[in-house]
Design an enzyme around this catalytic site. Structure first.
Site, PDB file in Angstrom:
ATOM      1  N   CYS A  83       2.253  -1.213 -12.565  1.00 39.04           N
ATOM      2  CA  CYS A  83       1.779   0.139 -12.850  1.00 39.04           C
ATOM      3  C   CYS A  83       2.604   0.752 -13.990  1.00 39.04           C
ATOM      4  O   CYS A  83       2.592   0.230 -15.093  1.00 39.04           O
ATOM      5  CB  CYS A  83       1.767   0.991 -11.586  1.00 39.04           C
ATOM      6  SG  CYS A  83       0.771   2.506 -11.772  1.00 39.04           S
ATOM      7  N   HIS A 187      -1.962  -2.103  -8.642  1.00 39.71           N
ATOM      8  CA  HIS A 187      -0.912  -2.298  -7.640  1.00 39.71           C
ATOM      9  C   HIS A 187      -1.252  -3.527  -6.802  1.00 39.71           C
ATOM     10  O   HIS A 187      -2.063  -3.431  -5.877  1.00 39.71           O
ATOM     11  CB  HIS A 187      -0.808  -1.076  -6.723  1.00 39.71           C
ATOM     12  CG  HIS A 187      -0.170   0.115  -7.358  1.00 39.71           C
ATOM     13  ND1 HIS A 187       1.196   0.288  -7.397  1.00 39.71           N
ATOM     14  CD2 HIS A 187      -0.712   1.188  -7.983  1.00 39.71           C
ATOM     15  CE1 HIS A 187       1.474   1.426  -8.016  1.00 39.71           C
ATOM     16  NE2 HIS A 187       0.336   1.989  -8.392  1.00 39.71           N
ATOM     17  N   GLU A 189       0.477  -4.849  -4.532  1.00 42.37           N
ATOM     18  CA  GLU A 189       0.925  -4.622  -3.155  1.00 42.37           C
ATOM     19  C   GLU A 189      -0.045  -3.765  -2.356  1.00 42.37           C
ATOM     20  O   GLU A 189       0.054  -3.690  -1.129  1.00 42.37           O
ATOM     21  CB  GLU A 189       2.330  -3.993  -3.150  1.00 42.37           C
ATOM     22  CG  GLU A 189       2.392  -2.507  -3.456  1.00 42.37           C
ATOM     23  CD  GLU A 189       2.281  -2.149  -4.930  1.00 42.37           C
ATOM     24  OE1 GLU A 189       2.437  -0.958  -5.249  1.00 42.37           O
ATOM     25  OE2 GLU A 189       2.047  -3.049  -5.757  1.00 42.37           O
TER      26      GLU A 189
END
Length: 206
Positions: A83, A187, A189
């Site tokens: 990001c 992202h 994750e």
């Protein structure tokens, strides 16, 4: 097989614990720290980042993060930006008319997206680069989670870099793979199985 060691760089920005958990789930041994020695010696370094470009750069400088990244890249040791951690790898960011110098590994500016609704928040597909290691084995319709108002919208760096694009009214860089340096605007994750696959591919390459 010994687990690969990964440091998530703690410079006051980013989803540190969610990144840590996501990397642990794909088999990495993960430490969240600002310690220079740990960051330099780990098999892989993750540079997270959320919020403003200028604030992230200020936090990075407080822990000599620019030097850590530069020395790892010079030594061919893998670094993954996520990001705003991707954005700060460029020469500069422009927010509200103010230009802030970045780490300068890639030329060009990170600028505001031009779209009716900002930020770009939610799931989106990407057009992954041919031969990409990060997106190896992923379906073309795999979706990733984005939340950002700014992005790199052109590439002025090495012609050998592998570029993955996404579109939010206009194209922007969703990921870059450039030697030891890789980055994602989305992202991983927060991107479910597809994001886990990207992280797993990166860890496997350490």
């Amino acid at each position: 097989m010994t687990a690969k060691s990964v440091v998530v760089l703690d410079y006051g920005s980013g989803n540190l614990r969610s990144a840590q958990r996501a990397l642990q789930r794909v088999g990495a041994e993960v430490e969240v720290t600002a310690d220079t020695d740990a960051a330099m010696t780990a098999d892989g370094l993750v540079v997270p980042g959320v919020g403003a470009f200028a604030a992230c750069m200020a936090g990075l400088r407080k822990i000599s993060g620019e030097r850590i990244i530069a020395e790892r890249v010079a030594a061919g040791r893998p670094v993954l930006g996520v990001c705003v951690g991707m954005q700060i790898l460029f020469a500069c960011g422009v927010e509200f008319g103010v230009q802030t110098p970045g780490c300068g590994h890639w030329p060009g500016a990170v600028i505001r997206l031009e779209a009716p609704v900002i930020p770009h928040m939610g799931w989106n597909v990407v057009d992954s680069a041919a031969g990409s290691a990060l997106f190896k084995g992923l379906d073309v319709d795999a979706r990733f989670y984005f939340v950002h108002s700014y992005a790199a919208q052109r590439w002025e760096g090495s012609p050998d870099a592998l570029l993955t694009w996404a579109t939010y009214r206009a194209p922007f860089l969703a990921a870059v793979e450039d030697g030891a340096l890789a980055a994602t605007q989305f992202h991983p994750e927060k991107s479910g199985d597809a994001g886990a696959a990207v992280l797993s591919n990166w860890v496997d390459g350490l």
